[in-house]
Design a protein around this motif. Sequence first.
Motif, PDB file in Angstrom:
ATOM      1  N   GLY A  10      34.182  56.144  34.762  1.00 40.03           N
ATOM      2  CA  GLY A  10      35.261  55.919  35.721  1.00 40.03           C
ATOM      3  C   GLY A  10      35.624  57.190  36.458  1.00 40.03           C
ATOM      4  O   GLY A  10      35.848  57.170  37.678  1.00 40.03           O
ATOM      5  N   ALA A  11      35.668  58.316  35.731  1.00 36.84           N
ATOM      6  CA  ALA A  11      35.948  59.603  36.373  1.00 36.84           C
ATOM      7  C   ALA A  11      34.851  59.949  37.364  1.00 36.84           C
ATOM      8  O   ALA A  11      35.122  60.459  38.460  1.00 36.84           O
ATOM      9  N   SER A  12      33.607  59.662  37.001  1.00 34.44           N
ATOM     10  CA  SER A  12      32.479  59.932  37.908  1.00 34.44           C
ATOM     11  C   SER A  12      32.633  59.163  39.217  1.00 34.44           C
ATOM     12  O   SER A  12      32.424  59.721  40.310  1.00 34.44           O
ATOM     13  N   PRO A  48      33.751  67.675  46.602  1.00 34.28           N
ATOM     14  CA  PRO A  48      32.730  68.665  46.964  1.00 34.28           C
ATOM     15  C   PRO A  48      32.180  69.453  45.784  1.00 34.28           C
ATOM     16  O   PRO A  48      31.066  69.973  45.858  1.00 34.28           O
ATOM     17  N   VAL A  49      32.929  69.545  44.700  1.00 36.20           N
ATOM     18  CA  VAL A  49      32.462  70.271  43.518  1.00 36.20           C
ATOM     19  C   VAL A  49      31.964  69.316  42.442  1.00 36.20           C
ATOM     20  O   VAL A  49      30.808  69.361  42.021  1.00 36.20           O
ATOM     21  N   ALA A  50      32.819  68.412  41.998  1.00 30.69           N
ATOM     22  CA  ALA A  50      32.447  67.484  40.931  1.00 30.69           C
ATOM     23  C   ALA A  50      31.349  66.529  41.366  1.00 30.69           C
ATOM     24  O   ALA A  50      30.521  66.095  40.547  1.00 30.69           O
ATOM     25  N   GLY A  51      31.303  66.203  42.654  1.00 32.32           N
ATOM     26  CA  GLY A  51      30.311  65.252  43.144  1.00 32.32           C
ATOM     27  C   GLY A  51      28.883  65.667  42.869  1.00 32.32           C
ATOM     28  O   GLY A  51      27.979  64.816  42.762  1.00 32.32           O
ATOM     29  N   ALA A  52      28.636  66.965  42.721  1.00 34.43           N
ATOM     30  CA  ALA A  52      27.285  67.448  42.426  1.00 34.43           C
ATOM     31  C   ALA A  52      26.814  67.014  41.043  1.00 34.43           C
ATOM     32  O   ALA A  52      25.610  67.050  40.756  1.00 34.43           O
ATOM     33  N   PHE A  53      27.739  66.586  40.190  1.00 33.77           N
ATOM     34  CA  PHE A  53      27.403  66.180  38.829  1.00 33.77           C
ATOM     35  C   PHE A  53      27.527  64.670  38.618  1.00 33.77           C
ATOM     36  O   PHE A  53      27.451  64.206  37.483  1.00 33.77           O
ATOM     37  N   VAL A  54      27.705  63.953  39.689  1.00 37.25           N
ATOM     38  CA  VAL A  54      27.794  62.490  39.597  1.00 37.25           C
ATOM     39  C   VAL A  54      26.409  61.907  39.824  1.00 37.25           C
ATOM     40  O   VAL A  54      25.854  61.981  40.911  1.00 37.25           O
ATOM     41  N   PHE A  55      25.851  61.336  38.768  1.00 37.51           N
ATOM     42  CA  PHE A  55      24.535  60.702  38.821  1.00 37.51           C
ATOM     43  C   PHE A  55      24.713  59.243  38.390  1.00 37.51           C
ATOM     44  O   PHE A  55      24.819  58.971  37.189  1.00 37.51           O
ATOM     45  N   PRO A  56      24.745  58.304  39.327  1.00 37.96           N
ATOM     46  CA  PRO A  56      24.937  56.902  38.932  1.00 37.96           C
ATOM     47  C   PRO A  56      23.910  56.411  37.929  1.00 37.96           C
ATOM     48  O   PRO A  56      24.207  55.519  37.118  1.00 37.96           O
ATOM     49  N   GLU A  57      22.703  56.998  37.938  1.00 36.65           N
ATOM     50  CA  GLU A  57      21.679  56.571  36.990  1.00 36.65           C
ATOM     51  C   GLU A  57      22.034  56.954  35.547  1.00 36.65           C
ATOM     52  O   GLU A  57      21.399  56.464  34.594  1.00 36.65           O
ATOM     53  N   LEU A  58      23.040  57.794  35.378  1.00 40.67           N
ATOM     54  CA  LEU A  58      23.480  58.152  34.034  1.00 40.67           C
ATOM     55  C   LEU A  58      24.586  57.247  33.498  1.00 40.67           C
ATOM     56  O   LEU A  58      24.891  57.310  32.306  1.00 40.67           O
ATOM     57  N   TYR A  59      25.184  56.437  34.346  1.00 40.20           N
ATOM     58  CA  TYR A  59      26.290  55.589  33.878  1.00 40.20           C
ATOM     59  C   TYR A  59      25.844  54.791  32.657  1.00 40.20           C
ATOM     60  O   TYR A  59      24.758  54.193  32.649  1.00 40.20           O
ATOM     61  N   ARG A  60      26.688  54.739  31.641  1.00 41.68           N
ATOM     62  CA  ARG A  60      26.303  54.150  30.361  1.00 41.68           C
ATOM     63  C   ARG A  60      27.017  52.847  30.013  1.00 41.68           C
ATOM     64  O   ARG A  60      26.642  52.198  29.035  1.00 41.68           O
ATOM     65  N   GLU A  61      28.027  52.455  30.765  1.00 40.95           N
ATOM     66  CA  GLU A  61      28.830  51.302  30.346  1.00 40.95           C
ATOM     67  C   GLU A  61      27.993  50.030  30.207  1.00 40.95           C
ATOM     68  O   GLU A  61      28.084  49.321  29.188  1.00 40.95           O
ATOM     69  N   GLU A  62      27.162  49.714  31.188  1.00 39.68           N
ATOM     70  CA  GLU A  62      26.386  48.478  31.123  1.00 39.68           C
ATOM     71  C   GLU A  62      25.412  48.492  29.952  1.00 39.68           C
ATOM     72  O   GLU A  62      25.232  47.478  29.261  1.00 39.68           O
ATOM     73  N   ALA A  63      24.780  49.626  29.701  1.00 36.06           N
ATOM     74  CA  ALA A  63      23.861  49.732  28.570  1.00 36.06           C
ATOM     75  C   ALA A  63      24.602  49.552  27.250  1.00 36.06           C
ATOM     76  O   ALA A  63      24.102  48.889  26.326  1.00 36.06           O
ATOM     77  N   LEU A  64      25.789  50.117  27.152  1.00 36.33           N
ATOM     78  CA  LEU A  64      26.564  49.984  25.925  1.00 36.33           C
ATOM     79  C   LEU A  64      27.017  48.547  25.695  1.00 36.33           C
ATOM     80  O   LEU A  64      27.077  48.083  24.548  1.00 36.33           O
ATOM     81  N   VAL A  65      27.321  47.826  26.757  1.00 37.01           N
ATOM     82  CA  VAL A  65      27.675  46.413  26.618  1.00 37.01           C
ATOM     83  C   VAL A  65      26.483  45.629  26.061  1.00 37.01           C
ATOM     84  O   VAL A  65      26.647  44.778  25.175  1.00 37.01           O
ATOM     85  N   ARG A  66      25.284  45.924  26.545  1.00 39.16           N
ATOM     86  CA  ARG A  66      24.096  45.246  26.009  1.00 39.16           C
ATOM     87  C   ARG A  66      23.907  45.573  24.528  1.00 39.16           C
ATOM     88  O   ARG A  66      23.584  44.694  23.725  1.00 39.16           O
ATOM     89  N   ASP A  67      24.121  46.833  24.184  1.00 41.49           N
ATOM     90  CA  ASP A  67      23.967  47.227  22.784  1.00 41.49           C
ATOM     91  C   ASP A  67      25.002  46.543  21.898  1.00 41.49           C
ATOM     92  O   ASP A  67      24.682  46.045  20.813  1.00 41.49           O
ATOM     93  N   HIS A  80      31.458  55.190  21.591  1.00 40.22           N
ATOM     94  CA  HIS A  80      30.789  55.631  22.812  1.00 40.22           C
ATOM     95  C   HIS A  80      31.243  54.793  24.009  1.00 40.22           C
ATOM     96  O   HIS A  80      31.453  55.326  25.103  1.00 40.22           O
ATOM     97  N   TYR A  81      31.378  53.511  23.788  1.00 43.05           N
ATOM     98  CA  TYR A  81      31.776  52.613  24.875  1.00 43.05           C
ATOM     99  C   TYR A  81      33.100  53.050  25.485  1.00 43.05           C
ATOM    100  O   TYR A  81      33.217  53.195  26.711  1.00 43.05           O
ATOM    101  N   PHE A  82      34.103  53.278  24.652  1.00 44.96           N
ATOM    102  CA  PHE A  82      35.418  53.652  25.181  1.00 44.96           C
ATOM    103  C   PHE A  82      35.368  55.008  25.878  1.00 44.96           C
ATOM    104  O   PHE A  82      35.999  55.207  26.924  1.00 44.96           O
ATOM    105  N   ALA A  83      34.609  55.950  25.319  1.00 49.08           N
ATOM    106  CA  ALA A  83      34.501  57.267  25.940  1.00 49.08           C
ATOM    107  C   ALA A  83      33.801  57.187  27.284  1.00 49.08           C
ATOM    108  O   ALA A  83      34.219  57.825  28.265  1.00 49.08           O
ATOM    109  N   TYR A  84      32.745  56.380  27.364  1.00 49.58           N
ATOM    110  CA  TYR A  84      31.979  56.328  28.601  1.00 49.58           C
ATOM    111  C   TYR A  84      32.626  55.460  29.670  1.00 49.58           C
ATOM    112  O   TYR A  84      32.374  55.675  30.856  1.00 49.58           O
ATOM    113  N   VAL A  85      33.446  54.519  29.291  1.00 46.41           N
ATOM    114  CA  VAL A  85      34.243  53.808  30.301  1.00 46.41           C
ATOM    115  C   VAL A  85      35.109  54.822  31.028  1.00 46.41           C
ATOM    116  O   VAL A  85      35.232  54.798  32.262  1.00 46.41           O
TER     117      VAL A  85
END
Length: 213
Positions: A53-55, A62-81, A44-49
């Motif tokens: 990063g793409a986010s 104008p299109v992809a930006g509608a799906f960028v939610f910084p609160e969903l970023y998972r890298e920091e949580a995965l590092v803690r795990d 999961h860590y490698f996939a979410y990095v």
Amino acid sequence: MGFAEVLRTATWTDHESAEDDSYLKNLMAGRLSPEAYGEMVAQHYFAYVALDGASKRLAGDPVAGAFVFPELYREEALVRDLTTIYGDDWASRIAPSKPTQTLVARINQVSDWPGGYVAHHYTRYLGDLSGGQFIRMELQKIYGYGKGGGVDFYHFDIGSLPRFKDEYRRRLDALGESLDEAGRQRVIRETRLAYQLNTEVLGDLGRVATVAA
């Protein structure tokens, strides 16, 4: 029928295939060691990095930006795990599997196409927001992890989950309305590929994970 429902219906069999996996079955049955669970966290860590990063790169699109939610970023949580599971030297103890390398390469390859980004974003984040919550509760029981490390990947600070998912579906519907039929079909094909690649990651974990006697 809105595009969110079209996408869900078109990928339903792929979604079921991803759930019908020996690794997840053994994990949910408590038959895997913490380290064997950590193998999934590592992938999961490698996939979410790659996905986070793409986010960040597409936040102003104008299109992809509608799906960028910084609160969903998972890298920091995965590092803690990973730190909780493997210790402070976690980075030297993990590596991407070949299926994960293929998934990451595909995420990077299509990240300049908003529809491709959305396909992978939808496949991962919506799955983790939905079925992932059940997985989190089971892992807490099995391994004794709490918030702060071990299962932080599954903790999303998004407020109401139903409201968030409703808003996400509205944005998918808007995306569908902005595309012609060929564009919608291309997103559906990429989403099905994303499910396939993620299923292959789980399948590889099932082959290498050792089940406790």
